[in-house]
Design an enzyme around this catalytic site. Sequence first.
Site, short mmCIF file in Angstrom:
data_model
loop_
_atom_site.label_atom_id
_atom_site.label_comp_id
_atom_site.label_asym_id
_atom_site.label_seq_id
_atom_site.Cartn_x
_atom_site.Cartn_y
_atom_site.Cartn_z
CG MET A 1 -6.46 7.47 72.28
SD MET A 1 -5.41 6.47 73.33
CE MET A 1 -5.78 7.11 74.94
CB CYS A 2 -7.69 1.77 71.46
SG CYS A 2 -9.44 2.00 71.16
N GLY A 3 -5.24 1.47 73.19
CA GLY A 3 -3.91 0.89 73.13
C GLY A 3 -4.01 -0.37 72.31
#
Length: 616
Positions: A1-3
Amino acid sequence: MCGICCVVSLSPGACVLPDRVRKNLTNRGPDHSKDVTRTVITPAFRCLFSAHVLHMKGSLTPQPLEDSAGNLLLWNGEVFGGLEVGPEENDTEVILQHLSVQADSTGICGVLSRVRGPWAILYYEAARHCIWFGRDYFGRRSLLWHLDQEEVVLTLTSVASCPSAYEQSQWHEVAAAGIYRLDLEDCARHKELTIEFFPWVCAADHPSVHNPDYMWEDLPSYASVVPNPSGVSLLAPVCAMNMSTSAPKIYKNVQSSQLSLEALEELLLNTDNVEKVNQLVEVLSEAVRRRVQSLPCSSPSLEQSGINDQTDIAILFSGGIDSMILAVLADRHVPAGKPIDLLNVAFKLQEAKMQPQSSKKGKKPNSSPADEPCKQRDHYLTRCFDVPDRITGRAGLLELQHLSPERKWNFLEINITPEELQGARQERISHLVHPSDTVLDDSIGCAVWFASRGIGMATATDCAEQKQHTSTAKVVLTGIGADEQLAGYSRHKVRFKSDGLEGLVKELAMELGRISSRNLGRDDRVIGDHGKEARFPYLDEDVVSFLNQLPVWEKADLSLPRGLGEKLLLRLAARRLGLGPSAILPKRAMQFGSRIAKMENSHEKASDKCKRLITE
C-alpha cells in the site's frame, strides 16, 4: 500500500505539493519516499510525481518506479490474481513490466483488466507523454483529483487535506468508472486539459453500473472529459448481476418463523442449500487466504530465535456475522503460532446514564474497605464502554476460543472518550475523510480510524488480566461488501416490502455500484493513515462473481425474521463453519454498535453535511 501523487501543470512556475498533503501521504507510506519531476519545454508542461511506500511483499521497491524507457509507475495496489507474481516478486515491478511493452491504449487497458485485487494507478507513458490514472472496478483504493480554478493545474493524490471554514473545497474522488488518460503534449499545445475516458464494461458489451457523471460537474473552463476516440474499454473483473425476479411459485426457505439456530439447521437439510453454502465457504476462504498470506517477511532476528509474537493480521471486529466469519477463515490460513488481533472500538456512554453502583452491593467478602473505591471506579469505567459492539464482541471471542482454543486471540478493547475523539477529528480525521463530508462519513470515519489504529487494552486467551496492547498488524481485514451484496441493511427490507423482489434486486445493484463513492475510498484513506492496509475479502472478484450469478432469493429471504432472512446464505455458511449465536445476530451499523452516534447531535440525519468535519 502506498501514498501516490501527481501534479500536472501547464502554467509557469514549479509544481507544488502542499505540506499537509505530503504529510498525509507519508503516513500511508512510511517505508520510503521519493519525488521525480518531468519537464518538457516545447510544448511546455511540468509534472511532479511523489510516492510513499508501505512495504508489503518481496523486496522493498522504491517508487516512482522507472524503467529503461523512462516510463514511471506509481502503484497503490495488490495483485491477488490475473497476473503471475512470484513469491519473491514485487507487484509494482510486475505491473510496470506488463505496461511498458504495450503498444497502444488497448494493451494498457487489457493489462489493468486482468488484475485481480485492489489498486489505484498513476502511470507516465514516456514515449507518448501520456499520464494514465484510475482505480480498480470497486474503488478499493482511494484516488482524488483537484483542478485549480486559476492556473491550468491538475493534482491527483491518494489523500488530500480539508480546507478551512473560509475556503471552498475543490477535491473530488476519481470515479471508479474506468481509466483516464491525459495526452500532455496535446494539452500543452492547446493550453487546456482534455481527459480521455476508458470505461469498464461487463460481458456482451454491457455497460458498467458505475456512473462517472457526478465527478465531472463544475469543471474549470480549461478542462473537459471526453470518451476516448478509439472506443476502447476495460472488461469488468466480475460477471453481471443476476437480475431475475422469477422466484419459484412454491418457495419457502424454512417452516419455522422463529429466530433460532434450529431454523438454520433446518435449512441446511436442503441439499441445494448445502451445495451453495459449501461453494460460498470455499470461495470466501480462498479470498481470505490471498489476503492473509500476502504479507511482509517477518523480522529475521525473530525468526532465528524461534520467537515471533508480533501480529500480522487484524480484523475490524464487532462479533457480528461478517467479522466472525472473517476470523474463522483467517484462523484456517494464518500460521498456528501467530496471534490474530480483534479490533473492537467503543465510544464512552453518557455519564448521566452510567452512575456507579453502590459499594454496599456486590462487595466481595475478601475485599477491604480501602479497595472498594478503586474497584468501584474500575467497574464504572468498564461499564461506560459496554456498548452493543463490545458486548457482542466479547461473546464472539468466546465462540472463537471454543472453535480454535490453540489460537492466541487478542481481543483489543479500544475505548475512546469525547475529548480524544474531538482532538483526533480536528487534527487528522477530518483531513482523511475529506472530500466525504456527511454525518455518516464522520461517524464511520472516526470509528474506523480509532479501531484500525489498534491501541487499547487486550485480554489474552489464557489470562483474564488486561494489559496495554498496540497492534503490529499491517493488514486490516474488514467486512465491507457483505451487506451490499446479501441484503443486510434495514433499507433492503423496506424496499422488499414496498417493491418485492424486483425492487430488492435494483437496490442491491445500486448498492454495489456506488460502494466506491459511499465507503471504500474514505475507509482506505482512514486506515492507511496508520501505515496499514485495508483488505476486503467480501469484495474479492471471485466472491462477487459467485454471488452475482445467484438469484436474489438464494442469497436472502426478507420475509423471514430480522437476524435470519437478511444475509441468509452467509448465516448458513456461518453455521456450517461451526458458529453459534453470532450466526443469527441482527445487523447493527458500526456507528450505532460503537455508540459514536450517541456522542453527537441525536437530531442529525446521516446524509446531513457534518459541521464537525470543518477545520478551524
